[in-house]
Design an enzyme around this catalytic site. Structure first.
Site, mmCIF file in Angstrom:
data_model
loop_
_atom_site.group_PDB
_atom_site.id
_atom_site.type_symbol
_atom_site.label_atom_id
_atom_site.label_comp_id
_atom_site.label_asym_id
_atom_site.label_seq_id
_atom_site.Cartn_x
_atom_site.Cartn_y
_atom_site.Cartn_z
ATOM 1 N N ASP A 18 0.841 -1.204 0.000
ATOM 2 C CA ASP A 18 0.000 0.000 0.000
ATOM 3 C C ASP A 18 0.878 1.257 0.000
ATOM 4 O O ASP A 18 0.369 2.378 -0.053
ATOM 5 C CB ASP A 18 -1.003 -0.008 1.162
ATOM 6 N N SER A 19 2.204 1.052 -0.005
ATOM 7 C CA SER A 19 3.126 2.170 -0.228
ATOM 8 C C SER A 19 2.915 2.752 -1.630
ATOM 9 O O SER A 19 3.407 3.843 -1.927
ATOM 10 C CB SER A 19 4.581 1.721 -0.052
ATOM 11 N N ASP A 31 -1.080 -6.092 -0.266
ATOM 12 C CA ASP A 31 -1.530 -5.472 0.981
ATOM 13 C C ASP A 31 -3.037 -5.279 0.990
ATOM 14 O O ASP A 31 -3.607 -4.769 0.007
ATOM 15 C CB ASP A 31 -0.886 -4.078 1.132
ATOM 16 N N LYS A 78 -1.383 -9.367 2.768
ATOM 17 C CA LYS A 78 -0.641 -8.928 3.966
ATOM 18 C C LYS A 78 -1.520 -7.983 4.761
ATOM 19 O O LYS A 78 -2.241 -7.167 4.192
ATOM 20 C CB LYS A 78 0.676 -8.253 3.565
ATOM 21 N N GLU A 99 -1.636 -5.536 8.484
ATOM 22 C CA GLU A 99 -0.896 -4.943 9.601
ATOM 23 C C GLU A 99 -1.629 -5.219 10.913
ATOM 24 O O GLU A 99 -2.855 -5.155 10.964
ATOM 25 C CB GLU A 99 -0.783 -3.420 9.399
ATOM 26 N N GLU A 108 8.867 -4.275 10.724
ATOM 27 C CA GLU A 108 9.336 -2.989 10.184
ATOM 28 C C GLU A 108 9.885 -2.095 11.285
ATOM 29 O O GLU A 108 9.228 -1.857 12.301
ATOM 30 C CB GLU A 108 8.164 -2.291 9.451
#
Ligand code: KIV
Length: 272
Positions: free
Chosen positions: A52-53, A91, A121, A123, A190
């Site tokens: 999602d970057s 993501d 993925k 978070e 991270e």
């Protein structure tokens, strides 16, 4: 130094677990489009993350929060069309899985069906445990993500190193164990202290992929646009730049502009 021990024609979630047990480090890079994914895959990188970057790198947003599920599916399907070997992890964007497990599953199913991605993925730790379990129960592989979790940036207020204090480090270790027990196939850690990351990697059997988490983990991930130096304003200590594409591209664009203005381009061989 770790060297490739086995040829993987196609990288799967099982291959990654096997790499960890064979002490072969896992390489992972981001890609958001067909052309970049083709280069990354062709170079033999094991995992491509449609991160999602993309919200920052492709769309210019300040955070990862604005990117939508539809936009992630668009990026992921472009990547999927390019790859022959890498495992493609996508993501789940902010807002697509935090409210309840049913919505999380719906979002993950859309990613798998509409983009052809191989895994998702997510978070977070125990707060997303039920959603992770629901997605796993549907047969969709999940990669966890702990430490600095950019989707929670407004809760923390800064992008500094996480889990330096004991209380947060203990919570992170518990979350990592929980993710392994729940059935995640790997975890991204991270921006946390290298010693803590190594401890986590040694305490679980699934691969731990680090970004700003030192060398004691099972693999590394970087944002491709950062490591090739296309971006130049983001300079964290953990980033190794392998080229300075920002400068090279700028020089190419300047030269092209000059050549057009002077009439040097196109020359006789460059026309019909
Ligand atoms: O979105 C992303 O690029 C990521 C990596 C930084 C791990 O989550």
């Amino acid at each position: 130094m770790s060297v490739a021990k086995k040829e993987y024609k196609r990288v799967t979630v099982k291959s990654l677990i096997e790499m960890k047990s064979n002490k072969e480090k896992i390489s992972m890079l981001t890609a958001y489009d067909y052309t970049m994914a083709k280069i990354v895959d062709g170079a033999g990188i094991d995992v491509i993350l449609v991160g999602d970057s993309a919200s920052n790198v492709m769309a210019g947003h300040e955070t990862t929060l604005p990117i939508t599920l539809d936009q992630m599916i668009y990026h992921a399907s472009s990547v999927i069309r390019a790859i022959h070997r890498a495992l493609v992890v996508v993501d789940l964007p902010f807002g697509s899985y935090q409210s309840d497990p049913k919505e999380a599953l719906r979002s993950a199913i859309r990613i798998m069906k509409e983009s052809g991605g191989h895994a998702v993925k997510m978070e977070g730790g125990k707060e997303v445990k039920d959603s992770i379990k629901r997605i796993l129960n549907a047969g969709i592989p999940v990669m966890g993500h702990l430490g600095l979790t950019p989707q929670s940036i407004y809760k923390f207020g800064t992008y500094t190193v996480r889990a330096k204090e004991e209380e947060e480090a203990i919570r992170l270790k518990k979350d990592a164990l929980m993710l392994e027990k729940a059935g995640c196939f790997a975890i991204v850690l991270e921006k946390i202290p290298a010693k803590l990351a190594q401890e986590v990697a040694e305490s679980i059997s699934i691969p731990v992929i680090g970004i700003g988490a030192g060398n004691g983990v099972d693999g590394q991930v970087l944002v491709t646009h950062d490591m090739v130096g296309m971006t130049h304003e983001f300079n964290p200590r953990f980033l190794r730049r392998y080229m300075n594409l920002y400068e090279e591209m700028t020089n190419a664009f300047i030269k092209y502009g000059e050549d057009v203005k002077s009439g040097d381009f196109p020359n006789e061989k460059e026309q019909y």
